[in-house]
Design an enzyme around this catalytic site. Structure first.
Site, PDB file in Angstrom:
ATOM      1  N   HIS A 163       0.709  -1.548   0.214  1.00  0.00           N
ATOM      2  CA  HIS A 163      -0.456  -0.233  -0.239  1.00  0.00           C
ATOM      3  C   HIS A 163       1.234   1.101  -0.100  1.00  0.00           C
ATOM      4  CE1 HIS A 163      -3.750  -1.515   2.186  1.00  0.00           C
ATOM      5  NE2 HIS A 163      -4.055  -1.611   1.034  1.00  0.00           N
ATOM      6  N   CYS A 257      -2.102   2.935   9.160  1.00  0.00           N
ATOM      7  CA  CYS A 257      -3.240   1.753   8.912  1.00  0.00           C
ATOM      8  C   CYS A 257      -4.498   1.957   9.727  1.00  0.00           C
ATOM      9  CB  CYS A 257      -2.433   0.434   8.555  1.00  0.00           C
ATOM     10  SG  CYS A 257      -1.442   0.623   7.500  1.00  0.00           S
TER      11      CYS A 257
HETATM   12  N1  ARG Z   1      -3.382  -7.271   6.364  1.00  0.00           N
HETATM   13  C1  ARG Z   1      -3.679  -6.118   6.127  1.00  0.00           C
HETATM   14  C2  ARG Z   1      -3.481  -6.512   4.400  1.00  0.00           C
HETATM   15  O1  ARG Z   1      -3.146  -7.161   3.996  1.00  0.00           O
HETATM   16  C3  ARG Z   1      -3.468  -5.017   6.673  1.00  0.00           C
HETATM   17  C4  ARG Z   1      -3.239  -3.786   6.234  1.00  0.00           C
HETATM   18  C5  ARG Z   1      -2.432  -3.296   6.859  1.00  0.00           C
HETATM   19  N2  ARG Z   1      -2.534  -1.709   5.937  1.00  0.00           N
HETATM   20  C6  ARG Z   1      -1.809  -0.521   5.521  1.00  0.00           C
HETATM   21  N3  ARG Z   1      -2.599   1.058   4.401  1.00  0.00           N
HETATM   22  N4  ARG Z   1      -1.106  -0.613   4.761  1.00  0.00           N
HETATM   23  O2  ARG Z   1      -4.642  -6.249   3.658  1.00  0.00           O
END
Ligand code: ARG
Length: 268
Positions: A163, A257
């Protein structure tokens, strides 16, 4: 006063593996995760923010990562279309919750994956959007059409930084801190062309998710493990609040997040 949306970790856990950080075999220490989340909640509360809480739902362990639920601009909320079916069940809960609070919910076409603020962050007046591992590049055009703002799409190339908020954190003075190697050359150039005074985060610190920070004016809440970055930010006049986030790193997330801005921007 900034308004933030968090989700308590009552049902948090590593129950599937959808990014390279997650291991069901290793799991997360749930009492430690709860204490770390409380630490984040308390820290943000002490920094002049209003925190809203959405009720957590069973069988949606990643619902704690509210940044991925959508993108809020003014009174409009664009819900996410999650790429992984493990997370798709979160979307209607967030949409309903926002609708009940009077936000106009504007869905993207169902075939376009988009993971909200996780992949869409304003730097100045430009919305920087990451694509490939989660969001589709075509979702960015749809977001730009809805919002009528300049969107710059950048490709993410390292699956650990899936992300944009895992490797890029805009600052209010027009700069940002970032881990350049998480982007392809074109994306690096696009970011360099639009933002001045970029702070490069070294890999040893980037892997502690140090770019996954909540910036509230001059206050920055970030995961601990990035002493070099903290020193640089201090020199630029920011106050850093490093927090232990180990149990959320195991899911591939940290401070940012776990936090959604409501809204990220008041007006465009
Ligand atoms: N386990 C979640 C996923 O893989 C974690 C998300 C974390 N969020 C972020 N914005 N990086 O979607």
């Amino acid at each position: 006063m900034r308004q933030l949306l968090l989700c308590p970790p009552d049902h948090y856990g590593i129950e599937y593996e959808i990014n390279p950080w997650m291991s069901r075999a290793r799991g997360a220490e749930i009492p430690v995760a709860q204490a770390q989340w409380k630490g984040l909640f308390n820290k943000l509360s002490s920094l002049d923010c209003k925190i809203e809480l959405i009720p957590p739902r069973p069988k949606l362990p990643d619902m704690v990562f509210t940044a991925n639920a959508g993108l809020t601009i003014g009174r409009r909320f664009i819900p996410s279309n999650f790429r992984h079916e493990e997370r798709a069940g979160e979307a209607p809960h967030f949409a309903r919750w926002m609708e009940e609070r009077g936000y106009e919910v504007v869905w993207l076409p169902k075939n376009l994956y988009f993971e909200g603020e996780g992949d869409a962050l304003f730097g100045g007046d430009v919305l920087f959007c990451g694509y490939k591992f989660r969001s589709d590049i075509n979702s960015h055009r749809a977001v730009a059409d809805i919002l009528g703002c300049l969107v710059i799409s950048v490709e993410l190339v390292d699956p650990r930084f899936y992300h944009i908020d895992t490797c890029f954190c805009p600052l209010p003075d027009g700069g940002a801190f970032w881990f350049p190697d998480a982007f392809d050359e074109y994306g690096q150039r696009a970011i360099r062309d639009h933002l001045r005074d970029l702070i490069d985060v070294v890999e040893e610190e980037a892997v502690h998710f140090s770019c996954n920070a909540v910036v509230l004016g001059r206050e920055i809440v970030l995961p601990k493990g990035a002493p070099k970055l903290v020193t640089t930010l201090k020199d630029r006049g920011y106050t850093c609040h490093p927090l232990p986030m180990s149990e959320f790193l195991k899911a591939g997330g940290a401070c940012k997040c776990l936090t959604m801005f409501m809204p990220q921007r008041e007006k465009l």
